[in-house]
Design a protein around this motif. Structure first.
Motif, short mmCIF file in Angstrom:
data_model
loop_
_atom_site.label_atom_id
_atom_site.label_comp_id
_atom_site.label_asym_id
_atom_site.label_seq_id
_atom_site.Cartn_x
_atom_site.Cartn_y
_atom_site.Cartn_z
N GLN A 31 -3.27 4.00 5.97
CA GLN A 31 -2.30 5.16 5.38
C GLN A 31 -1.12 4.41 4.41
O GLN A 31 -0.74 3.37 4.72
CB GLN A 31 -1.13 5.91 6.40
N THR A 32 -0.90 5.17 3.15
CA THR A 32 -0.11 4.37 2.14
C THR A 32 0.35 5.89 1.36
O THR A 32 -0.28 6.79 1.21
CB THR A 32 -0.82 3.56 1.35
N ASP A 33 1.70 5.78 0.93
CA ASP A 33 1.94 6.58 0.00
C ASP A 33 1.93 6.30 -1.47
O ASP A 33 2.33 6.89 -2.49
CB ASP A 33 3.68 6.97 0.09
N GLU A 34 1.15 5.06 -1.71
CA GLU A 34 1.21 4.50 -2.91
C GLU A 34 -0.37 4.95 -3.82
O GLU A 34 -1.27 5.68 -3.05
CB GLU A 34 1.07 3.06 -2.83
N PRO B 138 -8.53 0.38 -7.84
CA PRO B 138 -9.65 -0.27 -6.92
C PRO B 138 -9.56 -1.60 -6.41
O PRO B 138 -10.09 -1.92 -5.48
CB PRO B 138 -10.68 -0.25 -8.16
N LEU B 139 -9.00 -2.61 -6.97
CA LEU B 139 -8.94 -3.90 -6.62
C LEU B 139 -8.02 -3.86 -5.17
O LEU B 139 -8.41 -4.59 -4.26
CB LEU B 139 -7.92 -4.75 -7.44
N ALA B 140 -7.01 -3.18 -4.97
CA ALA B 140 -6.16 -3.06 -3.93
C ALA B 140 -7.12 -2.38 -2.94
O ALA B 140 -7.08 -2.97 -1.39
CB ALA B 140 -4.86 -2.14 -3.99
N VAL B 141 -7.99 -1.19 -3.16
CA VAL B 141 -8.88 -0.77 -1.91
C VAL B 141 -9.74 -1.70 -1.70
O VAL B 141 -10.14 -1.94 -0.50
CB VAL B 141 -9.50 0.50 -2.75
N VAL C 234 -0.85 -0.57 5.12
CA VAL C 234 -1.35 -1.59 4.68
C VAL C 234 -0.65 -2.72 4.77
O VAL C 234 -1.17 -4.04 4.59
CB VAL C 234 -0.84 -1.33 2.62
N ALA C 235 0.75 -2.57 5.21
CA ALA C 235 1.37 -3.86 5.80
C ALA C 235 0.62 -4.54 6.82
O ALA C 235 0.67 -5.83 7.01
CB ALA C 235 2.70 -3.50 6.13
N ASP C 236 -0.17 -3.82 7.79
CA ASP C 236 -0.95 -4.35 8.76
C ASP C 236 -2.14 -5.46 8.31
O ASP C 236 -2.49 -6.26 8.88
CB ASP C 236 -1.56 -3.45 9.70
N TYR C 237 -2.45 -5.10 7.07
CA TYR C 237 -3.40 -6.07 6.48
C TYR C 237 -2.75 -7.09 5.63
O TYR C 237 -3.68 -7.94 4.94
CB TYR C 237 -4.60 -5.32 5.74
N GLY C 238 -1.63 -7.08 5.28
CA GLY C 238 -1.09 -7.95 4.11
C GLY C 238 -1.39 -7.87 2.84
O GLY C 238 -1.69 -8.96 2.22
#
Length: 174
Positions: A13-16, A20-23, A130-134
């Motif tokens: 989950q993210t509100d951002e 593609p690179l982040a995915v 997203v924070a769970d994965y850093g």
């Protein structure tokens, strides 16, 4: 996916707005945890139509990749991916683990049945952030503006090939 056979799911989950690179970075972290033998992705995203995530994921993981697959055959520790190219078909033989991006010709869509949709509700979905994965999902691109293309000018009809050649010469084409 759970109604069509997946045992469980992971929702990040993210509100951002995620590029593609982040995915790809998020999927790489999931792959490191889950250790899949094959990751199958769509060819393009519906939001930006960029066709980048699969290739970036392959690079981040150091895995072989087959893109635009119209046929996939798994045999032991290898996968054969057939894809359409300008001159016909190309088949690549990849060592697993691998990344495959699909083409619309890969298969006929299968639709979830009502009983399977009901069963899917009981299958677990791990909710992560997203924070769970850093992973830093801060957008690196900024849209400055979007404009419509200029209106096309009307064409003209010519009466002969010679007249066409003269018009093209006048435009600096021929």
């Amino acid at each position: 996916a759970r109604a069509m056979g997946a045992d469980r799911g992971i929702l990040i989950q993210t509100d951002e707005d995620v590029e593609p690179l982040a995915v790809a970075k998020l999927l790489a972290k999931v792959a490191e945890e889950e250790q899949p033998g094959l990751i199958i992705l769509g060819k393009q995203a519906i939001d930006d139509d960029s066709n980048q995530t699969g290739q970036m994921l392959g690079q981040l993981l150091g895995w072989a990749q087959g893109t635009f697959a119209s046929k996939v055959e798994i045999a032991g520790e290898r996968v054969k991916v057939t894809r359409e190219i300008d001159g016909g078909l190309e088949t690549v033989d990849l060592k697993l683990p691998a990344i495959v991006t699909t083409d619309l010709r890969l298969n006929e869509p299968r639709y979830a049945t009502l009983p399977n949709i009901m069963k899917a509700k009981t299958k677990p979905v791990a909710k992560k952030t997203v924070a769970d994965y850093g992973v830093d999902v801060t957008p690196r691109l900024k849209t400055l503006k979007v404009v419509e293309p200029a209106k096309r000018q009307a064409g003209i009809k010519v009466g002969s090939v010679d007249e066409l050649v003269e018009k093209l010469k006048g435009m600096g084409v021929a």
